[in-house]
Structures are given as C-alpha cells and as structure tokens.
Design a protein around this motif. Structure first.
Motif, PDB file in Angstrom:
ATOM      1  N   GLY A  62      24.454  38.377  39.386  1.00  0.00           N
ATOM      2  CA  GLY A  62      25.291  37.495  40.360  1.00  0.00           C
ATOM      3  C   GLY A  62      24.402  37.802  41.587  1.00  0.00           C
TER       4      GLY A  62
ATOM      5  N   ASN B   1      36.187  40.044  31.835  1.00  0.00           N
ATOM      6  CA  ASN B   1      35.381  41.364  32.108  1.00  0.00           C
ATOM      7  C   ASN B   1      36.472  42.454  32.310  1.00  0.00           C
ATOM      8  OD1 ASN B   1      32.813  40.104  32.039  1.00  0.00           O
ATOM      9  ND2 ASN B   1      33.088  39.584  34.121  1.00  0.00           N
TER      10      ASN B   1
ATOM     11  N   ASP C 276      30.447  42.435  40.175  1.00  0.00           N
ATOM     12  CA  ASP C 276      29.322  42.703  41.189  1.00  0.00           C
ATOM     13  C   ASP C 276      28.584  41.568  41.309  1.00  0.00           C
ATOM     14  OD1 ASP C 276      27.416  43.586  42.329  1.00  0.00           O
ATOM     15  OD2 ASP C 276      27.165  45.682  41.227  1.00  0.00           O
ATOM     16  N   PRO C 277      28.461  40.816  42.610  1.00  0.00           N
ATOM     17  CA  PRO C 277      28.952  41.306  43.819  1.00  0.00           C
ATOM     18  C   PRO C 277      30.278  40.681  44.238  1.00  0.00           C
ATOM     19  CG  PRO C 277      27.838  39.289  43.857  1.00  0.00           C
ATOM     20  CD  PRO C 277      28.036  39.592  42.584  1.00  0.00           C
ATOM     21  N   GLU C 278      31.231  40.429  43.331  1.00  0.00           N
ATOM     22  CA  GLU C 278      32.687  39.957  43.829  1.00  0.00           C
ATOM     23  C   GLU C 278      33.350  41.175  44.430  1.00  0.00           C
ATOM     24  OE1 GLU C 278      30.916  39.528  40.993  1.00  0.00           O
ATOM     25  OE2 GLU C 278      31.828  37.575  40.004  1.00  0.00           O
TER      26      GLU C 278
HETATM   27  N1  GLY Z   1      29.329  39.010  39.064  1.00  0.00           N
HETATM   28  C1  GLY Z   1      29.665  38.941  37.674  1.00  0.00           C
HETATM   29  C2  GLY Z   1      29.823  40.114  37.016  1.00  0.00           C
HETATM   30  O1  GLY Z   1      30.212  41.146  37.489  1.00  0.00           O
HETATM   31  O2  GLY Z   1      30.162  40.194  35.867  1.00  0.00           O
END
Ligand code: GLY
Ligand code: AMP
Length: 443
Positions: A235, A294, A299-301
């Motif tokens: 990401g 998930n 990450d980075p959300e």
């Molecule tokens: N940014 C995607 C993840 O953490 O899976």
C-alpha cells in the motif's frame, strides 16, 4: 487490571500501522505504558512508548513478556502472528488480545477458505474455481470464459500472490509460475477468478462475534507507481473517507457482507474478535463485492483512520475484549485524511536500507503526523531507513484536496536517498471533488 487504571498495553508489529495504533493508545489517559514488539524509530520516541527486542512472530517471547509485565491489553497489527495462533495462546492464558484466533484468521490467511466460505454464505464475490495442481488449473483455464483472469495463490504472500492475466496465455504462464515455485516455494492451490470492474475501497469493522462497529471507509493505493501502474505493494497511500462508499452502499456492505460473514464465522465456531477488513470492489452499478478479507487493520489505512479517531482507542479495545461493544460508539473527525507512504528504492522488491532520513524534526502540528515504518535509530542518534516502506505522512483537511496538500507539503521536507512516493494519492476522490457537472447534462 493494574491499579488506578494505569494500563499496560502491548502492540505487536513495527510498521506504520503499529505506530498509529500505539500513538492513539498512548493518547488515552487510562494508558500508562505502551510496549511495541518490535516497533521502530518513531515509536521509540513516542511518549509512553517503549520498543522491545522481540519479533512479531516470536509468540512464546511475547506471551512471556505479557505474563511477566501483567500486560492488560495486547493489540496485534500484522497478519503473520494471527495466522500462527497468537490469539489462541493469549486467550488460553486469560489475556486480553485484539485479533482473531488462528481458525478465524484463515479468512485472510487462506484465499481458498475465504472464497469457499463466501460461496457457502452467499456473500457477493467474484466467480471462481479452485485448482490443486498445475494440470487442473490449466484445464480450468482451457474452459474459462472472459478476460482478464485473476490468479491467486492460496496462503499469505504479502501482495505478491495475485496475478491479473490479460488473456488465457498470460494466465497459463501465471499458473506455471506459481506451481513452479515462482514465489519461493511452489503453491499447493490457486484460486482462478473473474476480473471485476469498478472502484476499490475498504470497509473495516471492529467485531466481537456478531456485534460490530463500522469504521469510516478508506481507499488504499496498492500499485507502486502513479496512475496505478507497476507492481503490487503493501500500500502506497490511503485516504478516508472513500466517497465511492455512499451511505446506501455502506448499508449493503453491512447487510450483505459484514453481518453474514460474522454470522457464518460464528456458526462455524470461528468466533471473530478484532478488526475485520473487507477489501471491496464497488461495481459501476453500485454493488459491493468482496475481493479479500483481512483479519486486521490495513497499512496505510490505519494511519488515515487513527488520525481521524477522536474516541479513546484503549477504551474501545478493552470494551471489545470484555464483550461490552454494545452501546459503544466511536467519534470521528469530520475532516478527511490522507496518508502518503515514502518507500525505499527497490520496494516492493529488496529495499535499499541504512540511509539517513532528514527533515523529520519540527513542531507538532494539529492534524498532521509522521508515522514511521521501516526506520531505526543509529548509535549516533540519526534516524535511518530500515525497510521497504519507510514512513507515511498523514494529514487532516477540510476535504481530500486540502488533506493531501498538507501531507505532500510536509513530505516534501523529508529527504532520504533513493526514496520515492506516489504523487497522486487520492486521485479518485479528487476527481469526484473537482468534478463540476456539465450544464444541461442529464444527471
Ligand atoms: N493496505 C492493504 C493491507 O493492509 O492489506
Ligand atoms: P487481493 O489480495 O485478493 O485483494 O488482490 C490484490 C489486488 O488485486 C486487489 O486489491 C485488486 O486490485 C486486484 N484484484 C484481486 N481480485 C480481483 C478481481 N477479482 N477483479 C479485479 N481486481 C482484482
């Protein structure tokens, strides 16, 4: 619980997501100390935070530490310890942990499990077939209608196990690559699935069995290069909210995806407690489909989300662990957030390491935060790059346009040899924000 509520918290992981979680936990007046295993240079200098020389996958050492220190709450950032069963271990020892047990985490760790689960529970997802050998996969492809074709390796592959083949010949090559050990070890099974058109977005919920709280939507940028070109990465940047998720679409996601997923996991004795992340494709007609689940925050959300969270995170996570989610509400900053990742040369392959990072100092600004990821402090006190994703700059703004301008302005002051970032994080939202309807158009 420790006396006078001086909570001790353990955060497992050392990326930007874990820095954001630890920073938010440390802001709670109820928290006395936040330990990170292993953390990074950013968490090392965060108030109340302390790094431990324990790897995120060293489950025995993590539990020993939690027992010795009588840690009140453990929060798992990455997927690997969940897939190894860290939650099973901690819960068996009577310790609070945020993150699902191993069998529930299979919703992420096994694509085959996730797809068959979704089929069984009629959760909207791309049409698919599973193949347990190269021969079988090639025969599925021989009869496959439509292109592109998506080929996914079963098991965790850090974003490298998904290949989008433009035609059948490319799909056959992908299958040979995966079964032939192209990822390092030969895969056992692949999922072959239909390519969905639309816009991607993510909805993450905090779930305790069938109860859940929906976090604001977000959108990641998985490809390395601008205009969504180049290889997949973990990401390269994220923003929140994602305007593609309208209230109507969010209602569909709750009813058709989140609720039946949690109910299905529960019915199968895979009780889910933690962050459930639905990676979605929203079709042009506004129908949400699951691309992947998930078993954790993104990450980075997480960096974009934690910056918007106004409520006490420690309080919310304790409520989750103690089955008090009912009645709990989370307050969010009305402003939008954008997090832009600075990555090391070579990422997502082998990254260059050990370069000094300049421009990190400066006064703390409200609504702007640098979250470290692959960073380490040298003996002489400098901050050096130490991983593929080095850090992210996250900023709040009145809208995505304002938030990204702030993030990019700060990022421009940071220097690290060879490091790079995408300059178009948030472009889809930007197109929506700046789109002016044509006079006299039908819409
Ligand atoms: N940014 C995607 C993840 O953490 O899976
Ligand atoms: P996954 O790890 O399953 O989320 O796949 C990684 C990326 O591949 C996703 O973020 C999408 O960009 C893309 N992708 C996966 N599956 C599909 C699909 N069925 N249709 C279109 N794009 C997909």
């Amino acid at each position: 619980m420790n006396a006078a509520d001086a909570l001790k918290v353990l955060v497992i992981g050392g990326g930007g997501r874990e820095h954001a979680i630890a920073w938010k936990l440390a802001a709670s007046p109820r928290v006395a100390e936040v330990f990170l295993a292993p953390g990074n240079a950013g968490t090392a200098s965060e108030p109340k935070c302390r790094n431990l020389p324990i790897a995120a996958e060293d489950l025995d050492a993590l539990l020993d530490f939690a027992e010795e220190q009588d840690v009140d709450l453990t929060v798992v950032g990455p997927e690997a310890p969940l897939a190894l069963g860290i939650a099973d271990m901690f819960e068996a020892a009577g310790r609070r942990i945020v993150g699902p047990r191993r069998r529930a985490a299979e919703i992420e760790s096994s694509k085959v499990y996730a797809k068959t689960f979704m089929e069984r529970h009629r959760i909207p997802t791309a049409r698919f077939e599973i193949a347990s050998s190269e021969e079988r996969a090639l025969s599925v492809l021989a009869a496959w209608q439509g292109a592109p074709i998506v080929i996914k390796a079963d098991g965790l592959a850090a974003g490298k196990g998904v290949i989008i083949a433009h035609d059948r010949a490319e799909a056959e090559m992908a299958v040979r690559h995966l079964f032939g050990g192209g990822l390092g070890v030969p895969v056992q099974r692949v999922v072959i699935e239909e390519f969905l058109e639309g816009e991607e977005a993510s909805v993450i919920v905090l779930a305790a069995e069938e109860r859940f709280l929906v976090l604001p939507s977000s959108q990641d940028h998985k490809r390395r290069d601008e205009a969504d070109h180049g290889p997949n990465t973990g990401g390269m940047g994220a923003y929140s909210p994602a305007p593609v998720i309208t209230p109507e679409i969010e209602a569909k996601i709750r009813e058709r995806i989140i609720a039946p997923t949690l109910a299905g996991l529960n019915a199968g004795r895979r009780r889910f407690r933690g962050f459930l992340y639905a990676g979605l494709m929203i079709t042009p007609s506004g129908e949400p489909y699951v691309l992947e689940f998930n078993a954790r925050l993104g990450d980075p959300e997480a960096q974009a989300l934690m910056l918007r969270l106004k409520s006490d995170l420690a309080e919310a996570l304790l409520a989750l662990c103690d089955d008090r989610l009912e009645g709990l509400e989370l307050a969010w900053d009305e402003r939008a957030s954008v997090a832009v990742v600075l990555a090391a040369q070579g990422y997502p392959g082998t990254p260059r390491k050990g370069d000094a990072i300049e421009g990190l100092e400066g006064v703390e600004e409200e609504g702007l935060k640098i979250f470290h990821a692959g960073t380490i402090r040298s003996e002489d006190g400098r901050v050096l790059s130490n991983g593929g994703r080095i850090l992210s700059v996250a900023a709040l703004g009145e809208n995505i346009t304002a938030a990204r301008e702030r993030a990019y302005r700060r990022l421009a002051q940071i220097r690290c040899e060879g490091a790079f970032y995408r300059r178009d994080i948030g472009w889809r939202a930007l197109v929506r924000e700046t789109a002016v309807p044509l006079a006299g158009s039908a819409e």
